[in-house]
Design an enzyme around this catalytic site. Sequence first.
Site, PDB file in Angstrom:
ATOM      1  N   CYS A   1       0.964  -1.109   0.029  1.00  0.00           N
ATOM      2  CA  CYS A   1      -0.032  -0.042  -0.033  1.00  0.00           C
ATOM      3  C   CYS A   1       0.853   1.208  -0.135  1.00  0.00           C
ATOM      4  O   CYS A   1       2.030   1.291   0.748  1.00  0.00           O
ATOM      5  CB  CYS A   1      -0.878  -0.102   1.189  1.00  0.00           C
ATOM      6  SG  CYS A   1      -1.706   1.413   1.637  1.00  0.00           S
TER       7      CYS A   1
ATOM      8  N   SER B   1       0.694   3.651   1.890  1.00  0.00           N
ATOM      9  CA  SER B   1       1.198   4.228   3.222  1.00  0.00           C
ATOM     10  C   SER B   1       2.373   3.754   3.442  1.00  0.00           C
ATOM     11  O   SER B   1       3.156   4.155   4.445  1.00  0.00           O
ATOM     12  CB  SER B   1       0.131   3.760   4.079  1.00  0.00           C
ATOM     13  OG  SER B   1      -1.242   4.362   3.610  1.00  0.00           O
TER      14      SER B   1
ATOM     15  N   HIS C   1       5.141   5.469   2.220  1.00  0.00           N
ATOM     16  CA  HIS C   1       5.129   6.902   2.946  1.00  0.00           C
ATOM     17  C   HIS C   1       6.232   6.984   3.968  1.00  0.00           C
ATOM     18  O   HIS C   1       7.127   7.633   4.365  1.00  0.00           O
ATOM     19  CB  HIS C   1       4.050   7.563   3.533  1.00  0.00           C
ATOM     20  CG  HIS C   1       2.816   7.910   2.441  1.00  0.00           C
ATOM     21  ND1 HIS C   1       3.210   8.349   1.354  1.00  0.00           N
ATOM     22  CD2 HIS C   1       1.422   7.743   2.745  1.00  0.00           C
ATOM     23  CE1 HIS C   1       1.977   8.705   0.697  1.00  0.00           C
ATOM     24  NE2 HIS C   1       1.053   8.353   1.516  1.00  0.00           N
TER      25      HIS C   1
ATOM     26  N   HIS D   1       0.667  -3.677   6.294  1.00  0.00           N
ATOM     27  CA  HIS D   1      -0.337  -3.725   7.255  1.00  0.00           C
ATOM     28  C   HIS D   1      -1.648  -4.194   6.449  1.00  0.00           C
ATOM     29  O   HIS D   1      -2.999  -3.941   6.883  1.00  0.00           O
ATOM     30  CB  HIS D   1      -0.641  -2.093   7.640  1.00  0.00           C
ATOM     31  CG  HIS D   1      -0.927  -1.314   6.613  1.00  0.00           C
ATOM     32  ND1 HIS D   1       0.156  -1.041   5.788  1.00  0.00           N
ATOM     33  CD2 HIS D   1      -2.025  -0.788   5.988  1.00  0.00           C
ATOM     34  CE1 HIS D   1      -0.122  -0.103   4.790  1.00  0.00           C
ATOM     35  NE2 HIS D   1      -1.598   0.060   5.024  1.00  0.00           N
TER      36      HIS D   1
ATOM     37  N   CYS E   1      -6.754  -3.347   4.219  1.00  0.00           N
ATOM     38  CA  CYS E   1      -6.428  -1.813   3.975  1.00  0.00           C
ATOM     39  C   CYS E   1      -7.150  -1.332   2.727  1.00  0.00           C
ATOM     40  O   CYS E   1      -8.305  -0.645   2.818  1.00  0.00           O
ATOM     41  CB  CYS E   1      -5.064  -1.446   4.144  1.00  0.00           C
ATOM     42  SG  CYS E   1      -4.932   0.378   3.952  1.00  0.00           S
TER      43      CYS E   1
END
Length: 376
Positions: A47, A49, A52, A69, A176
Amino acid sequence: MDTTGKVIKCRAAVAWEPHKPFSIEEIEVAPPKAHEIRIKILASGICRSDDHIVKGKVPQMNFPLILGHEAAGIVESVGEGVTKIKPGDKVIPLFVPQCGECRCCLDPKGNLCYKTDIGRYSGLMLDGTSRFTCKGKLIHHYITTSTFTEYTVVDEVAVAKIDDNAPLDKVCLIGCGFSTGYGSAVNVAKVHRGSTCAVFGLGGVGLSVIIGCKVAGASKIIGVDINSDKFAKAKEVGATDCINPKDHKNPIHEVLAAMTNGGVDYSFECIGSTDIMVSALKSCYLGSGTSVIVGVAPSLSQVSFEPMLLLTGRTLKGAVFGGWKSRDYVPKLVSDMLANKFNLDGLISHKLPLEKINKGFEMLDKGESIRTVLEF
Ligand code: PAD
Ligand code: ZN
Ligand code: ZN
């Protein structure tokens, strides 16, 4: 061999420091303590995220750590006091836990939980310690999940038991990206039948918003992306139109206003750009349009816009994980998928073994992949 109560040695992708590729290492995973669950991860999606964190956009994050996650796996063993989940159960780890006791959990409206590590970023289990070590060093956990590893340990409040028939290589996305996008449309915005929607950013999250808008009966769903290669997939999952801001001289909210009799009913920012959050808000129609922030902007960044945009009836909202109370709804989302209420196939563009994790992040960066699922 029964591994219950023993330290397990296994492979994991460790992020030793920001801006560096992952290293595949042998790590030690301690047995679960009371109210914890050790899971054999079988599939984990990549993902934005996670990226990031790799790119240092959340400077508070503690390294080294094990990211990931968005995953699914099978319970290996459970700690003392765990009664509702047993070894062999299929589960999804939850980056937004649901303790059932805190102010948020008791409030039927929200879905946050004060046991979350989002914002606090301790990188530890709820008891303040880690279950991972590598080469004698403590390795941190990541937002109550850590799934780029063959085995992980999570707190009981951060695990959902799912249907035994669930295909783990697909339902990992319910951990997610899919739930975030889909819930942003159906729960957070509450898209209504016949409405018009604009979705900014056509990655795994944006495509899942489109699926939600379609299920909710929107009549016009406009995908917006600076990479036109994303349009075919967006149309496949339900976009009625797609536009590239680079093909237009006028600001994108004006282009959208011209296409929708003055602005959309609902807009969604699925990129993580503060500038696009403002564009998305301006794209809502004067009177009662709603804009939802889904993308995660770098921490400590600020958004500024004219308050008149809200005074004239627009609403600005945001939520993590699509507003779903995680332990209550993840099993239901899995059942809905098994009942063909929606289809996740379009979101999975690639599958790779854990060893190729760096290739997976490279493809995400180049805009070549939607979701890469790592298989263990
Ligand atoms: P992704 O990188 O796969 O998709 C982002 C898309 O945005 C890509 O297709 C880009 O081409 C496009 N894009 C980039 N810049 C622009 C621009 N200026 N204008 C238009 N399009 C642009 O990411 P993703 O789908 O995995 O995640 C999207 C965001 O959602 C990201 O910020 C991620 O951190 C966040 C997220 N939030 C939650 C949550 O709970 N709120 C959960 C999961 C992901
Ligand atoms: Zn995510
Ligand atoms: Zn709670």
